[in-house]
Design an enzyme around this catalytic site. Sequence first.
Site, mmCIF file in Angstrom:
data_model
loop_
_atom_site.group_PDB
_atom_site.id
_atom_site.type_symbol
_atom_site.label_atom_id
_atom_site.label_comp_id
_atom_site.label_asym_id
_atom_site.label_seq_id
_atom_site.Cartn_x
_atom_site.Cartn_y
_atom_site.Cartn_z
ATOM 1 N N ASP A 1 39.553 43.114 40.939
ATOM 2 C CA ASP A 1 38.322 42.829 40.192
ATOM 3 C C ASP A 1 37.249 43.743 40.766
ATOM 4 O O ASP A 1 37.419 44.339 41.837
ATOM 5 C CB ASP A 1 37.926 41.349 40.383
ATOM 6 C CG ASP A 1 36.624 40.996 39.673
ATOM 7 O OD1 ASP A 1 36.375 41.536 38.578
ATOM 8 O OD2 ASP A 1 35.837 40.200 40.206
ATOM 9 N N SER A 2 36.127 43.820 40.062
ATOM 10 C CA SER A 2 34.998 44.575 40.586
ATOM 11 C C SER A 2 34.474 43.940 41.877
ATOM 12 O O SER A 2 33.812 44.596 42.663
ATOM 13 C CB SER A 2 33.882 44.603 39.544
ATOM 14 O OG SER A 2 33.548 43.276 39.181
ATOM 15 N N TYR B 1 30.554 46.211 37.780
ATOM 16 C CA TYR B 1 31.064 47.172 36.806
ATOM 17 C C TYR B 1 30.394 46.960 35.441
ATOM 18 O O TYR B 1 30.411 47.835 34.597
ATOM 19 C CB TYR B 1 32.569 46.982 36.592
ATOM 20 C CG TYR B 1 33.507 47.474 37.682
ATOM 21 C CD1 TYR B 1 33.049 47.936 38.910
ATOM 22 C CD2 TYR B 1 34.887 47.468 37.457
ATOM 23 C CE1 TYR B 1 33.942 48.369 39.891
ATOM 24 C CE2 TYR B 1 35.783 47.913 38.427
ATOM 25 C CZ TYR B 1 35.305 48.355 39.642
ATOM 26 O OH TYR B 1 36.190 48.784 40.605
ATOM 27 N N GLY B 2 29.866 45.745 35.248
ATOM 28 C CA GLY B 2 29.457 45.305 33.913
ATOM 29 C C GLY B 2 28.388 46.122 33.217
ATOM 30 O O GLY B 2 28.289 46.085 31.988
ATOM 31 N N CYS C 1 39.505 41.314 35.829
ATOM 32 C CA CYS C 1 38.120 41.666 35.542
ATOM 33 C C CYS C 1 38.056 41.961 34.044
ATOM 34 O O CYS C 1 38.808 42.804 33.548
ATOM 35 C CB CYS C 1 37.746 42.913 36.342
ATOM 36 S SG CYS C 1 36.129 43.595 35.950
ATOM 37 N N ASN C 2 37.206 41.240 33.360
ATOM 38 C CA ASN C 2 37.113 41.452 31.913
ATOM 39 C C ASN C 2 36.583 42.843 31.588
ATOM 40 O O ASN C 2 37.035 43.478 30.630
ATOM 41 C CB ASN C 2 36.189 40.408 31.287
ATOM 42 C CG ASN C 2 36.845 39.049 31.204
ATOM 43 O OD1 ASN C 2 37.422 38.685 30.190
ATOM 44 N ND2 ASN C 2 36.783 38.289 32.288
ATOM 45 N N THR C 3 35.632 43.302 32.383
ATOM 46 C CA THR C 3 35.031 44.610 32.111
ATOM 47 C C THR C 3 36.093 45.706 32.212
ATOM 48 O O THR C 3 36.238 46.539 31.304
ATOM 49 C CB THR C 3 33.873 44.869 33.103
ATOM 50 O OG1 THR C 3 32.974 43.769 33.044
ATOM 51 C CG2 THR C 3 33.144 46.151 32.767
ATOM 52 N N GLU D 1 26.579 34.761 41.971
ATOM 53 C CA GLU D 1 26.775 35.349 43.296
ATOM 54 C C GLU D 1 25.789 34.756 44.306
ATOM 55 O O GLU D 1 26.059 34.723 45.499
ATOM 56 C CB GLU D 1 26.663 36.866 43.217
ATOM 57 C CG GLU D 1 27.744 37.424 42.308
ATOM 58 C CD GLU D 1 28.121 38.855 42.560
ATOM 59 O OE1 GLU D 1 27.277 39.596 43.089
ATOM 60 O OE2 GLU D 1 29.256 39.232 42.213
ATOM 61 N N CYS E 1 34.173 36.637 31.426
ATOM 62 C CA CYS E 1 33.873 37.354 32.666
ATOM 63 C C CYS E 1 34.475 36.479 33.750
ATOM 64 O O CYS E 1 34.328 35.250 33.702
ATOM 65 C CB CYS E 1 32.357 37.477 32.844
ATOM 66 S SG CYS E 1 31.847 38.031 34.483
ATOM 67 N N THR E 2 35.174 37.101 34.697
ATOM 68 C CA THR E 2 35.904 36.272 35.659
ATOM 69 C C THR E 2 34.977 35.506 36.605
ATOM 70 O O THR E 2 35.427 34.598 37.304
ATOM 71 C CB THR E 2 36.929 37.119 36.460
ATOM 72 O OG1 THR E 2 36.293 38.306 36.919
ATOM 73 C CG2 THR E 2 38.113 37.473 35.592
ATOM 74 N N HIS E 3 33.708 35.846 36.622
ATOM 75 C CA HIS E 3 32.748 35.032 37.391
ATOM 76 C C HIS E 3 32.453 33.690 36.704
ATOM 77 O O HIS E 3 32.151 32.702 37.368
ATOM 78 C CB HIS E 3 31.390 35.744 37.491
ATOM 79 C CG HIS E 3 31.292 36.807 38.547
ATOM 80 N ND1 HIS E 3 32.055 37.932 38.537
ATOM 81 C CD2 HIS E 3 30.473 36.910 39.623
ATOM 82 C CE1 HIS E 3 31.718 38.699 39.563
ATOM 83 N NE2 HIS E 3 30.755 38.097 40.241
#
Length: 278
Positions: free
Chosen positions: A18-19, A50-51, A81-83, A160, A192-194
């Site tokens: 992931d980013s 990355y987004g 990571c979706n991005t 975050e 988004c994985t967050h």
Amino acid sequence: MPVNSETAEQRRPIGVFDSGIGGLTVVSALRALLPNESIFYLGDTARVPYGGKSATTVQRYSLEIAKILLQENAKTVVVACNTASAVALTRLTESVPVSVTGVILPGAQAAVAATRTGHIGVIGTRATINSGAYERALRSLESQIVVTARACPLLVPLIEEGWLESKITDEIIMQYLGPLVDEGIDTLVLGCTHYPLLRNAIARLLGSDITLVDSAQNCANAVRELLIRENLRAPEANAGSLQVALTDPPDNFLRVAREALQLEVGEVQLREVTSHAP
Ligand code: DGL
């Protein structure tokens, strides 16, 4: 292939990247579904997010990170990571000598399975939403689907910061999601994985009429099927391990994610990224 070398092949780790730390939501689902698999997770914390970056840059970063996963002997690569899945999956699939699984198609499958009215909302980073990857994946599964997509760039920094339950976060969520609710979505993809870390807050604010889906569970299912297909499942008796490496020393967010996901992360390793010629 002799039995012993076959077992050695199967014991190789699943490489996940992931980013940053958000992809641990996918690791959590992989650990639950495939406890005997070892996982090597790499978060590109030196270059997160990355987004907001261009597709070309995210593709280059993704290839560089995948190269490190291959050096770790990954038997397959999961783009958690979706991005990166939205803009770099094709490049990765063409360039990496093992199979690559992204999170967009699994997320779209979860949404199509969940929707009753056929109107699906998608939220993600600017790069994910601008790529149109979710619309394409959703329509490839169900051509009549109506999609309302919205970039929510302020959510990642709030997550975050660990502000998972806070008045300010609630207000920002509603500022972003209010218009999607007004348009009549019945299912929302946390693209988004967050975002699964905000699942409780979003569910509380949107109520039970809107179903929340994310890619983690379906992505883990897809990886399981792939490993069976490629005869790469770790032996039943294997005690799966989780190694976490980052490209920059861990910060507060690793603690936030570890607590929220109740993941045993152990000692975090550091990896340096070397530049990849395009
Ligand atoms: N985890 C990333 C994703 O799923 C979002 C964070 C970023 O912008 O790098 O898109």
